[in-house]
Enzyme design. Structure first.
Site, PDB file in Angstrom:
ATOM      1  CB  THR A 243      -0.954   0.022   1.218  1.00  0.00           C
ATOM      2  OG1 THR A 243      -0.207  -0.328   2.373  1.00  0.00           O
ATOM      3  CG2 THR A 243      -2.097  -0.940   1.035  1.00  0.00           C
TER       4      THR A 243
ATOM      5  NE  ARG B 101       1.149   1.789  14.365  1.00  0.00           N
ATOM      6  CZ  ARG B 101       1.335   2.496  13.257  1.00  0.00           C
ATOM      7  NH1 ARG B 101       2.080   3.591  13.295  1.00  0.00           N
ATOM      8  NH2 ARG B 101       0.781   2.131  12.128  1.00  0.00           N
TER       9      ARG B 101
HETATM   10  O1  C5P Z   1       0.073  -0.668  14.128  1.00  0.00           O
HETATM   11  P1  C5P Z   1      -0.791  -1.068  12.980  1.00  0.00           P
HETATM   12  O2  C5P Z   1      -2.125  -1.648  13.382  1.00  0.00           O
HETATM   13  O3  C5P Z   1      -0.902   0.005  11.925  1.00  0.00           O
HETATM   14  O4  C5P Z   1       0.039  -2.266  12.346  1.00  0.00           O
HETATM   15  C1  C5P Z   1      -0.376  -2.839  11.195  1.00  0.00           C
HETATM   16  C2  C5P Z   1       0.517  -3.963  10.800  1.00  0.00           C
HETATM   17  O5  C5P Z   1       0.118  -4.414   9.511  1.00  0.00           O
HETATM   18  C3  C5P Z   1       1.994  -3.619  10.655  1.00  0.00           C
HETATM   19  O6  C5P Z   1       2.743  -4.802  10.950  1.00  0.00           O
HETATM   20  C4  C5P Z   1       2.130  -3.238   9.208  1.00  0.00           C
HETATM   21  O7  C5P Z   1       3.410  -3.494   8.703  1.00  0.00           O
HETATM   22  C5  C5P Z   1       1.107  -4.152   8.550  1.00  0.00           C
HETATM   23  N1  C5P Z   1       0.521  -3.638   7.318  1.00  0.00           N
HETATM   24  C6  C5P Z   1      -0.224  -2.474   7.229  1.00  0.00           C
HETATM   25  N2  C5P Z   1      -0.785  -2.057   6.061  1.00  0.00           N
HETATM   26  C7  C5P Z   1      -0.626  -2.780   4.996  1.00  0.00           C
HETATM   27  C8  C5P Z   1       0.108  -3.957   5.042  1.00  0.00           C
HETATM   28  C9  C5P Z   1       0.669  -4.372   6.231  1.00  0.00           C
HETATM   29  O8  C5P Z   1      -0.387  -1.772   8.199  1.00  0.00           O
HETATM   30  N3  C5P Z   1      -1.195  -2.387   3.889  1.00  0.00           N
END
Ligand code: C5P
Length: 224
Positions: free
Chosen positions: A115, A205
């Site tokens: 993304t 998070r």
């Molecule tokens: O902290 P948060 O909820 O944003 O973390 C989301 C997780 O999902 C992280 O490990 C991030 O690398 C992953 N991720 C994301 N968006 C994407 C693909 C993967 O946030 N499109």
């Protein structure tokens, strides 16, 4: 239905990862460990976290020639990850060999398009199609190659499931209603993603940065 919440343990710090894993273990369905954790702690670190007792989602986004990816997956095999990611852009042979090399109990899931890439990035790498078109093409490739599913956003999961009824859909980028967005731009709540057909809800998070990660996980689970 098993608990679909998988906590993104995005840290290189093994002690912090173990602490978090122990805090959340009763109210989540799995833990996602990524490249950051794996580069810092290797397979031994993954084994320590797995010993907490939750399924492990190993988010390594593998992408190389088929032989190298298959050998890498064989080398990971004794970790028995519940979920493992590879890049769909690695091509059909790589995807087939990745699935064949994985333990039978491991769901091999394809990342379609990061993304972080937009239309300009795609054109700069020689891809004329727009991002949604490229995601659709790579999702179909992953399905044809026999993978278990794809990673997609909460906005895409309903359409993806309509095309792939028994697919396994991993959905990150979720934010509980009313919580801070952080750097996620187009928010979907965990409940919306679950209703749209997500198999796994990746949540980082909102749980890991909460004062009480277990309570945050419980509150999210209660909305599903
Ligand atoms: O902290 P948060 O909820 O944003 O973390 C989301 C997780 O999902 C992280 O490990 C991030 O690398 C992953 N991720 C994301 N968006 C994407 C693909 C993967 O946030 N499109």
């Amino acid at each position: 239905m098993p608990n679909r919440i998988h906590v993104a343990v995005d840290t290189p710090d093994l002690a912090r990862a173990l602490h978090l894993a122990r805090q959340v273990r009763t109210h989540v369905g799995g833990l996602k460990l990524g490249l950051e954790f794996f580069c810092a702690n290797g397979a031994a670190g993954v084994r320590e976290v797995a010993a907490v007792g939750l399924p492990i989602f190993l988010d390594l986004k593998l992408h190389d020639i088929p032989n190298t990816v298959a050998k890498a997956i064989q080398a990971l095999g004794d970790l028995q990850p519940a979920i493992l990611t590879v890049h769909a852009a690695g091509g059909r042979a790589m995807l087939e060999d990745a699935k064949a090399a994985a333990p039978a109990s491991t769901r091999v899931v394809a990342v379609t398009l990061l993304t972080s890439l937009d239309g300009d990035d795609l054109r700069a790498t020689g891809i004329a199609d727009d991002a949604p078109g490229q995601v659709r093409r790579l999702a179909a490739l992953a399905q044809e190659a026999g993978l278990d599913g794809i990673v997609c956003s909460g906005h895409e999961v309903a359409a993806a499931r309509a095309e792939w009824r028994d697919g396994f859909f991993v959905v990150p980028g979720l934010r509980p209603a009313g919580g801070p967005a952080g750097d996620q731009k187009r928010m979907v709540t965990p409940a919306q993603a679950a209703a749209a057909g997500a198999s796994v809800l990746v949540i980082g998070r909102p749980i890991t940065a909460a004062d009480d990660p277990d309570r945050a996980a419980r509150e999210i689970a209660a909305t599903l």
